[in-house]
Write a protein that holds these residues in place. Structure first.
Motif, short mmCIF file in Angstrom:
data_model
loop_
_atom_site.label_atom_id
_atom_site.label_comp_id
_atom_site.label_asym_id
_atom_site.label_seq_id
_atom_site.Cartn_x
_atom_site.Cartn_y
_atom_site.Cartn_z
N ARG A 93 18.81 -40.04 -48.65
CA ARG A 93 18.59 -39.64 -47.25
C ARG A 93 17.22 -40.09 -46.80
NH1 ARG A 93 18.59 -38.71 -42.52
NH2 ARG A 93 18.81 -36.73 -41.42
N PRO A 94 17.10 -40.78 -45.64
CA PRO A 94 15.79 -41.23 -45.17
C PRO A 94 14.82 -40.06 -45.04
CG PRO A 94 17.53 -42.22 -43.86
CD PRO A 94 18.19 -41.20 -44.73
N ASP A 95 13.60 -40.27 -45.53
CA ASP A 95 12.57 -39.23 -45.45
C ASP A 95 11.22 -39.88 -45.25
OD1 ASP A 95 12.04 -40.34 -47.91
OD2 ASP A 95 12.81 -38.66 -49.07
N LEU A 96 10.17 -39.07 -45.27
CA LEU A 96 8.82 -39.58 -45.03
C LEU A 96 8.35 -40.49 -46.16
CD1 LEU A 96 7.07 -36.42 -43.56
CD2 LEU A 96 7.92 -38.42 -42.34
N ASP A 97 8.94 -40.38 -47.34
CA ASP A 97 8.55 -41.26 -48.45
C ASP A 97 8.80 -42.72 -48.10
OD1 ASP A 97 7.79 -39.06 -49.88
OD2 ASP A 97 9.66 -38.92 -51.04
N VAL A 98 9.89 -42.98 -47.40
CA VAL A 98 10.20 -44.36 -47.01
C VAL A 98 9.11 -44.90 -46.08
CG1 VAL A 98 11.93 -45.88 -46.00
CG2 VAL A 98 12.64 -43.81 -47.21
N LEU A 99 8.70 -44.08 -45.11
CA LEU A 99 7.66 -44.51 -44.18
C LEU A 99 6.32 -44.69 -44.89
CD1 LEU A 99 8.57 -42.28 -41.11
CD2 LEU A 99 9.06 -44.70 -41.43
N GLU A 100 6.02 -43.83 -45.85
CA GLU A 100 4.78 -43.98 -46.60
C GLU A 100 4.81 -45.25 -47.44
OE1 GLU A 100 4.49 -40.40 -48.81
OE2 GLU A 100 3.82 -39.18 -47.11
N THR A 101 5.96 -45.56 -48.05
CA THR A 101 6.10 -46.80 -48.80
C THR A 101 5.93 -48.01 -47.88
OG1 THR A 101 7.62 -45.73 -50.34
CG2 THR A 101 7.63 -48.14 -50.29
N LEU A 102 6.52 -47.93 -46.70
CA LEU A 102 6.42 -49.03 -45.74
C LEU A 102 4.98 -49.24 -45.28
CD1 LEU A 102 7.91 -51.11 -43.91
CD2 LEU A 102 8.12 -49.26 -42.22
N ALA A 103 4.25 -48.14 -45.07
CA ALA A 103 2.87 -48.27 -44.60
C ALA A 103 2.00 -49.02 -45.59
CB ALA A 103 2.30 -46.87 -44.33
N ALA A 104 2.33 -48.94 -46.88
CA ALA A 104 1.52 -49.61 -47.91
C ALA A 104 1.92 -51.06 -48.14
CB ALA A 104 1.63 -48.83 -49.23
N VAL A 105 2.98 -51.53 -47.48
CA VAL A 105 3.47 -52.90 -47.69
C VAL A 105 2.56 -53.89 -46.96
CG1 VAL A 105 5.35 -54.50 -47.21
CG2 VAL A 105 5.85 -52.21 -48.07
N GLU A 106 2.18 -54.95 -47.65
CA GLU A 106 1.39 -56.03 -47.06
C GLU A 106 2.03 -57.37 -47.43
OE1 GLU A 106 -0.98 -55.69 -45.01
OE2 GLU A 106 -1.38 -53.53 -45.22
N ALA A 107 1.72 -58.40 -46.65
CA ALA A 107 2.22 -59.74 -46.95
C ALA A 107 1.60 -60.24 -48.24
CB ALA A 107 1.91 -60.68 -45.79
N GLU A 108 2.43 -60.85 -49.09
CA GLU A 108 1.95 -61.38 -50.36
C GLU A 108 2.05 -62.91 -50.33
OE1 GLU A 108 3.45 -59.39 -53.80
OE2 GLU A 108 3.69 -57.46 -52.75
N TYR A 109 1.67 -63.53 -51.42
CA TYR A 109 1.60 -64.99 -51.42
C TYR A 109 2.61 -65.62 -52.36
CZ TYR A 109 -2.55 -64.38 -48.66
OH TYR A 109 -3.41 -64.03 -47.66
N ALA A 110 3.67 -64.87 -52.66
CA ALA A 110 4.78 -65.44 -53.42
C ALA A 110 5.89 -65.81 -52.43
CB ALA A 110 5.28 -64.42 -54.44
N GLU A 111 6.93 -66.45 -52.93
CA GLU A 111 8.05 -66.84 -52.10
C GLU A 111 9.35 -66.42 -52.77
OE1 GLU A 111 7.76 -71.01 -51.37
OE2 GLU A 111 6.46 -70.74 -49.62
#
Length: 741
Positions: A93-111
């Motif tokens: 079930r969608p919860d705040l953990d998903v949004l917290e995980t998303l907030a920490a996501v940054e662009a990386e340099y792999a493909e």
């Protein structure tokens, strides 16, 4: 055929979000933001929509591709494939953990390969759902900048998506917007700034568009993605039938089923939590309310158990107990039913009569084609004859009976009847409003200007610049700004309790503003209305200090009211009247505050009450009190001493009723006076002599008397018939002294 399947498709949904975090997502856009920031915003809106508006059974997982870390099930089975794909959030079930995980996501340099990521997402959905009844969707958010090495497997992926009934939605970051109108392509290219895109991104976009087209999916770009995600923000509600049984028309019965078409959406309730419980690490932090009842016996108090308590209702100063057995005994018992009582012309049902919410009636599909044809025939008959059906509607056994109207509805997709509740006679309220004063009545040019503006602002027929007609206010696209605002703030404060309140989302605020094309088209009519209705700034008058009437007669009144010119003039006038030896009446001082008609000066009281504008019901009350005053004067008169005063009151009452268009009240009062006092010949002769007849329709348009009828009301009394009974002898003025010795 007039029946549709009752329940909609599966109400719960499984969503797999696949987010591209490759190095191309770090590219800065023309507005200063990066592609990664825009992609995260889209995912945030999607998760927020499911978190706040989704069904309780909805589940969501998230996959990142283009990461330095590889972590997914398919890679464990095939180590040489499905690299740079990370499964960061399992299905739940969608919860705040998903949004917290998303907030920490940054662009990386792999493909990472986008097709590999789609295969991983498809495997997750299939393994989670299996044979359960879920809607299945994949949201792919990418700019197409990563490698797409498995092109040979594109057809295999498309077939698998269709076989598993998984809908693919692609949100393209900086994809080219597709325009169906070739004539506007050049204009769109001029408006949109040129984007920095590589050949790989353009080629991958074509392949992804083909994949979406082959699988029946969709590709959203820019504002289209915002609109699509806002569409998700509508809460899915499983439809439960309200009534299932026969629709009776005399001896004919059609098996139908009803569902709710509209419902009232209230603000969500907030739950209270216990701060000490949270600080103590307790899992149960909810606050539960318990109520106890105590009976005071002398100095002691005794708790009353639930089985010893009963309801009581006030009756005067006493409380009358009313047990559940009494309620059941007096409750109206009935069976569930939907019975048509009559067919009425469409025009006889006013739109503003409809109450409550709307229900939809369809034929029961399981009862077969013949039942559906009967229901369809009823709908088309009502449509062709311009009729509505009035019915008795009871949703469940022993529920309250509703008086409803059935309205036929037909379109390309289905046929049905809509149920609107109608009011009973005691539900109807008739409000009477006073007429416009002469200076406030609109002029002809004002009416013409306003009528033209209303027609030009018609929302059912709007036109764009090319002359294409569209509906300007589609109800399905309107969002509740209060709820959207509430959920927006809740989400913000969930991460930061001290966060500032943001502005309303532009996509929601758009529905609150008038359509720009509509305003542009009605520019001339708006100017005409502005010139026809000039506005003036009215200075707010300062509040006058309230004074007792005796203060106006004091010797030092000049000093007390020196700062108030109106009060000074009033005080001087009263002093001059008092100096001349005349009586100063209180009515002259507080005439504006007269609320009841007194016997001292009823005519002045009546006119003072009729001139008041602060209470719309005061004129009705004044007429009623004056009629009662006239009856008392005639009834309690010593001989004929009070008859002249009663006649003066009746003349004043007639003038006030003519001025205020209250002919019905006056005419009803005259009929009661004639019935009660025609036998008092002296009084009624004075009525005839003063020609105090009912108000006719030439004096007031709404009167039930014509001029001839009003004249005939008194004509029979001007010449008494020979065989009429003699009038009762009335006491003379001196009779009161005859008994005195």
């Amino acid at each position: 055929v007039g029946f549709v399947q009752g329940l909609p498709e599966m109400s719960k949904e499984a969503i797999c979000v696949i987010l591209d975090v490759g190095k191309s997502m770090a590219t800065e856009r023309d507005d200063g933001t990066t592609r990664m920031e825009l992609a995260k915003r889209y995912v945030q809106m999607l998760v927020q929509a499911k978190l706040l508006f989704g069904a309780k059974q909805d589940e969501l997982c998230m996959i990142l591709f283009g990461t330095a870390v590889t972590e997914n099930k398919l890679n464990e089975e095939h180590p040489d494939h499905y690299k740079h794909i990370q499964h960061v959030h399992v299905f739940k079930r969608p919860d705040l953990d998903v949004l917290e995980t998303l907030a920490a996501v940054e662009a990386e340099y792999a493909e990472g390969d986008v097709l590999d990521a789609l295969f991983v997402g498809l495997e997750l959905i299939v393994s989670r759902v299996r044979h359960l009844k879920f809607r299945k969707r994949i949201f792919l958010i990418t700019d197409g900048g990563g490698p797409l090495e498995g092109k040979a497997h594109l057809e295999v992926l498309a077939n698998e998506l269709k076989h598993e009934d998984v809908r693919l939605n692609i949100i393209g970051i900086d994809f080219e917007e597709q325009d169906s109108d070739d004539e506007d392509e050049d204009e769109e290219e001029e408006k949109q700034p040129e984007r920095k895109r590589t050949e790989k991104e353009i080629e991958n976009e074509k392949l992804l568009r083909k994949l979406a087209e082959d699988t029946g999916g969709q590709v959203f770009v820019g504002s289209q993605a915002i609109d699509a995600l806002n569409f998700i923000r509508k809460r899915s509600v499983k439809q439960v039938h309200k009534y299932k049984g026969p629709l009776k028309i005399g001896d004919l019965e059609i098996d139908v089923i009803t569902y709710g078409k509209t419902a009232v959406q209230n603000m969500p309730s907030l739950k209270k939590t216990s701060q000490p419980a949270e600080e103590g690490g307790s899992l149960d932090t909810g606050v539960k309310m318990e109520r106890t009842y105590w009976n005071k016996l002398g100095e002691e108090e005794e708790e009353v158990d639930r089985e010893h308590r009963t309801k009581a209702y006030p009756y005067g100063k006493q409380l009358v107990p009313f047990s559940k057995a009494d309620e059941e005994l007096l409750k109206y018992t009935c069976e569930a039913a939907l019975t048509i009582l009559a067919f009425v012309p469409k025009e006889s049902i006013r739109r503003y009569w409809c109450l409550s919410t709307v229900d939809c009636v369809v034929a029961q599909a399981e009862k077969g084609l013949r039942n559906g044809l009967k229901f369809s025939a009823l709908i088309h008959a009502l449509k062709e004859e311009n009729l509505f059906a009035v019915a008795r509607y009871i949703k469940k056994r022993n529920q309250k009976v509703a008086f409803v109207v059935l309205t036929p509805e037909t379109n390309e997709e289905f046929e049905c009847l809509y149920i609107n509740q109608l009011p009973f006679s005691e539900d109807y309220r008739d409000y009477t409003f006073g007429s416009f004063e002469e200076k406030h009545k609109p002029k002809m040019e004002q009416r013409v200007a306003m009528r033209s503006l209303v027609r030009k602002m018609d929302l059912t027929r709007c036109e764009d610049e090319d002359g294409y007609e569209y509906e300007g206010l589609v109800m399905e696209d309107i969002q509740n700004p209060t709820l959207q605002r509430f959920y927006q703030i809740v989400e913000k404060r969930a991460f930061d309790p001290e966060a500032e309140i943001e502005k309303l989302d532009p996509s929601v605020a758009k529905s609150l503003c008038p359509d720009e094309q509509l305003l542009k088209r009605a520019k001339g009519e708006i100017k005409a209305v502005v010139s026809a209705f000039p506005l003036q700034v009215v200075e707010k008058a300062a509040k006058k200090k309230k004074r007792h009437w005796r203060e106006y007669l004091d010797d030092d009144v000049d000093a007390k009211v020196a700062d108030d010119d109106d009060d000074m003039a009033k005080a001087k006038k009263l002093k001059s009247v008092a100096a001349a030896g005349e009586d100063v009446k209180l009515d002259k001082i507080v005439a504006d505050e007269v609320d009841n008609i007194s016997s001292a000066d009823p005519v002045s009281d009546l006119r003072a009450m009729a001139s008041r504008k602060d209470d719309p019901k005061i004129i009705t009350r004044a007429i009623s009190q004056m009629l009662e005053m006239i009856q008392n004067l005639v009834q309690n008169s010593y001989g004929t001493s009070d008859y002249p005063k009663a006649i003066e009151c009746l003349k004043a009452l007639r003038d006030v009723c003519v001025t205020n268009d209250e002919s019905d009240d006056f005419n009803t009062g005259m009929e009661l006076l004639a019935k009660s006092f025609k036998s008092r010949k002296s009084f009624w002769d004075m009525v005839v002599a003063e020609n105090l007849r009912p108000i006719d329709d030439t004096e007031c348009a709404g009167s039930k008397y014509t001029k001839t009828q009003a004249d005939e009301f008194l004509a029979a009394d001007k010449e008494e018939p020979a065989d009429s009974a003699p009038a009762e002898p009335e006491p003379e003025d001196d009779d009161i002294f005859d008994s005195m010795e």
